[in-house]
Structures are given as C-alpha cells and as structure tokens.
Design an enzyme around this catalytic site. Sequence first.
Site, PDB file in Angstrom:
ATOM      1  N   SER A  59       0.799  -1.223   0.000  1.00 22.42           N
ATOM      2  CA  SER A  59       0.000   0.000   0.000  1.00 22.42           C
ATOM      3  C   SER A  59       0.829   1.269   0.000  1.00 22.42           C
ATOM      4  O   SER A  59       0.355   2.319  -0.445  1.00 22.42           O
ATOM      5  CB  SER A  59      -0.936   0.006   1.217  1.00 22.42           C
ATOM      6  N   HIS A  75      -0.708   6.050   6.306  1.00 27.82           N
ATOM      7  CA  HIS A  75      -0.166   5.765   4.984  1.00 27.82           C
ATOM      8  C   HIS A  75       0.285   7.071   4.340  1.00 27.82           C
ATOM      9  O   HIS A  75      -0.165   8.152   4.741  1.00 27.82           O
ATOM     10  CB  HIS A  75      -1.208   5.078   4.096  1.00 27.82           C
TER      11      HIS A  75
END
Length: 290
Positions: free
Chosen positions: A43, A270
């Site tokens: 990711s 993230h």
Amino acid sequence: MPMPALRRALAATTAAVGALTLGLTAGPAQAAEPLNYAALGDSYSAASGVLPVDLGSPLCLRSTANYPHVIAARTGARLTDVTCGAAQTKDFTESQYPGVAPQADAVTADTDLVTLTIGGNDNGTFINAVLACGTAGVLSGGKGSPCADTYGTSFDDQIDASTYPALKTALSGVRAKAPRARVAVLGYPWITPATADPSCFARLPIASGDVPYLHSLQAHLNAVVRRAAEETGASYVDLAAASTGHDACQAAGTRWIEPLLFGQNVVPVHPNALGERRMAEHALGALGLG
C-alpha cells in the site's frame, strides 16, 4: 584555369554536394526507447487512500498518484503498475485476491526498471504494532510504555525470523526474471517521530514511551529491507533522513504520512500525495534518473 587547380575545385565541389546530399537524406536521430517499468509492492507503493483511485484494480486500492506513476511521468517510462494494498512478499508469486495475478508476473526479461516497497505487511507487522500500541496508548492515557512492556521484542523477532528470508526470496525471484533490470527497493518513511510529541496524541494515540518503541521497530524493518536488497543486487532507497520531520505528527502540508485519526486520507497511517511525490523524487535520485 590550370589543370591541377581545376581538379581541386571539382573535388571540393563533389565533396560539398555529397555532404549536402547526406544531410538531406539522413533521418532524425533515433529516439530512445522508453523504459519498461514494472511497479510492485504494498500500500505504500500503491498509495492506498490517495485520490484519484485506479478503477482498473479496485481491490488493490491503488492510486494513479502513487510514486510509480510519478516516476513514469518524469521519465516517460512504459509503466505496468501491479502495486496492491495489503500485499505481502508472498503475493509476488501467489494471487493476492481473486482475479489479481501474482505481482512478479509483471516482470519479464524485457523489464528495465522495477520499484517496490514491501515487507511491512509480513507477519502483520505494521497493522498489528500500530493497533496494539494505539489501543494500549488509549487505555494508559498516553502514559508509560504499555506496548513495549507487553510485546517486547516479539515484532522484531518476527522480522528477523520470517520477513528477512521472505524478502530475500522475493527479491531473488525478481532478479532472476529480469537480470538486466535496475531494481530499487524503497524504505518506509517515518510514521512516528523519534520521541513523543504530546500534541500529537489525539491524532496518533501512542503512549509517550511507545513512540520511540515503534520508531525503533520501523528502523529495524528498514534495516532488514536494506540488507535483503543489497544481498540480492538491488538498490536501496533510504528515506530515513529525508522523511525526518515529515512523520504523521506533523501539520498537513508538511507530513508525508497521515495520522491514525483526523487525517486527510481514507486510509490512515499511509503516505499522502505529497509523501508519494517525495518518495518518487528520492527514488529517481538514487537511480540517477532525476
């Protein structure tokens, strides 16, 4: 005109006509072929949570603003992007989801460039550590080091015992499929600062003593990623210095990583779009393509 002078004049005229003819008939210089570029990884490579979403692979939560797309745009490379959220090293040779091919299928003998970020999901290292320490931090009111006290070296032990050999196997497989390709393995940018920032607790509810614990864990993972990269002939893109001061506790516009709470991405903890651009820039620099 004397004969010797006449012959010299004719020779000069013939040479000039020949040069002119060559210049008129020769085509333009052959343009360099674009690099065949395969982007692999998890990711952090896919930019999960960053808009716009790549609708061609909805299960992978891949963004068309991820660092592979930035690299491809800067270099004119021919990109095959198979990055996928939640990917582990095993997903290089196995299907991660129904209809999603093993990532290494994108790598061929004609591949010129490979980039990837991988390893953080093996053993659930990132998700387990962040959730465990976040829960412990909330329950402790941010005091002490409840996560470190409970888990000790267990996360580090799993990295050494399982993640490291899996990384070597995955990278060796990539190298075998594309022996002439340049392979760049990016480290993970810092999630936490080196020491606790009390003002960050509402966004990243990690107890003060566990902030350096998580920071050290991430440093250990990056060291293992570097080791596996170097031992398999890949380039390691070190983001430790570059991402210092851009962790999830920093203000929007400065941070590269979004916090657990009250962030701007759908997927927390993230990289944001800024982080992906900076990761691309450092990869380009490390590869001599910037």
